[in-house]
Enzyme design. Structure first.
Site, PDB file in Angstrom:
ATOM      1  CE1 TYR A   1      69.862  21.455   4.254  1.00  0.00           C
ATOM      2  CE2 TYR A   1      67.563  21.524   4.944  1.00  0.00           C
ATOM      3  CZ  TYR A   1      68.513  21.453   3.945  1.00  0.00           C
ATOM      4  OH  TYR A   1      68.119  21.383   2.634  1.00  0.00           O
ATOM      5  CD  GLU A  33      65.720  17.256  -0.326  1.00  0.00           C
ATOM      6  OE1 GLU A  33      64.708  16.579  -0.048  1.00  0.00           O
ATOM      7  OE2 GLU A  33      65.996  18.300   0.278  1.00  0.00           O
ATOM      8  CD1 TRP A  63      65.661  18.077   6.152  1.00  0.00           C
ATOM      9  CD2 TRP A  63      66.214  16.610   4.566  1.00  0.00           C
ATOM     10  NE1 TRP A  63      66.802  18.545   5.523  1.00  0.00           N
ATOM     11  CE2 TRP A  63      67.156  17.661   4.543  1.00  0.00           C
ATOM     12  CE3 TRP A  63      66.365  15.556   3.651  1.00  0.00           C
ATOM     13  CZ2 TRP A  63      68.227  17.693   3.648  1.00  0.00           C
ATOM     14  CZ3 TRP A  63      67.437  15.595   2.762  1.00  0.00           C
ATOM     15  CH2 TRP A  63      68.339  16.644   2.768  1.00  0.00           C
TER      16      TRP A  63
END
Length: 193
Positions: A19, A41, A49
C-alpha cells in the site's frame, strides 16, 4: 530497494508495504477509489490500518468494489447480512455508514459533477507536499482536515472526523506525507524519472 529508507510504519507487514509503495499519497481523482478510501478510513476508526488492509478484499467483495450507486441501494437486510457473513469489522454503524456515505456522495456528485471535483476543490486542485524528517512531525489533523470534516458532516457523511479525514487526504494523494528521505516522496520520485 532498501526497506529502511521507506516510511517506518510500512516495513513490518507486506500489505502495508504494498500500500505504501503503490497507493499511499498517490493522487487519485477516481470517484470509486475516493469513495472506497473514505469508507476504509472510517472503518479504521479506533483500529489499525493494518487490520483494514488485511480485510480490504473482503470489504471490496461485500460492497461491490465500492460501486457508489450499488452501495446506495443496499437494504437494511443486505447490510445485516454483510455484518454477519463478510470477513470485515463487525461494526453495524460502520457498515451502515457505507450506504449513508454512498447517498451523500451521489448528492455531492450531482452538485459538483464528481466527488473528485468536490474534495480536490478544498485545495484548488493543488497537492500539499510536506517535507517531514520524522514520523513524529506528522500531525494527526490540521485546519484543512477539520474544515473538510465539518463540511462532510454537514452533508450527511459518517465516520469523517478530522483525524480520519487527515488520513484520508494522505490516502488519496492530496497530501504527500512520505518522509523526505523516503524514495516514494514526490520529490524523490521526480528525481528518478
Amino acid at each position: 530497494m532498501s526497506e529502511e529508507l521507506r516510511c517506518p510504519w510500512s516495513i513490518n507487514d507486506p500489505f502495508e508495504l504494498e500500500y505504501h509503495d503503490a497507493e499511499w499519497c498517490v493522487p487519485s481523482r477516481d470517484d470509486t477509489y475516493l469513495f472506497e478510501m473514505l469508507n476504509l478510513e472510517g472503518a479504521q476508526a479506533g483500529l489499525s490500518w493494518r487490520l483494514i488492509l488485511h480485510k480490504r478484499k473482503a470489504y471490496q467483495e461485500a460492497f461491490f468494489h465500492f460501486d457508489i450507486d450499488k452501495c446506495a441501494l443496499l437494504t437494511d437486510d443486505e447490510l445485516a447480512t454483510i455484518v454477519e457473513e463478510a470477513a470485515i469489522v463487525k461494526n453495524r454503524l460502520k457498515v451502515k455508514a457505507v450506504r449513508t456515505n454512498a447517498l451523500a456522495t451521489q448528492k455531492v456528485q450531482a452538485e459538483f459533477g464528481s466527488f473528485a471535483n468536490y474534495i480536490w476543490g478544498f485545495t484548488n486542485n493543488e497537492r500539499i507536499i510536506n517535507e517531514w524528517q520524522g514520523m513524529g512531525e506528522v500531525p494527526a489533523s490540521t485546519e484543512l482536515s477539520e474544515k473538510i470534516s465539518k463540511d462532510l458532516k454537514k452533508r450527511g457523511f459518517k465516520f469523517v472526523g478530522p483525524v480520519i479525514i487527515y488520513s484520508y487526504l494522505q490516502a488519496i494523494g492530496i497530501l504527500d506525507d512520505h518522509l523526505r528521505s523516503c524514495p516514494f516522496h514526490t520529490f524523490n520520485r521526480e528525481a528518478t524519472k
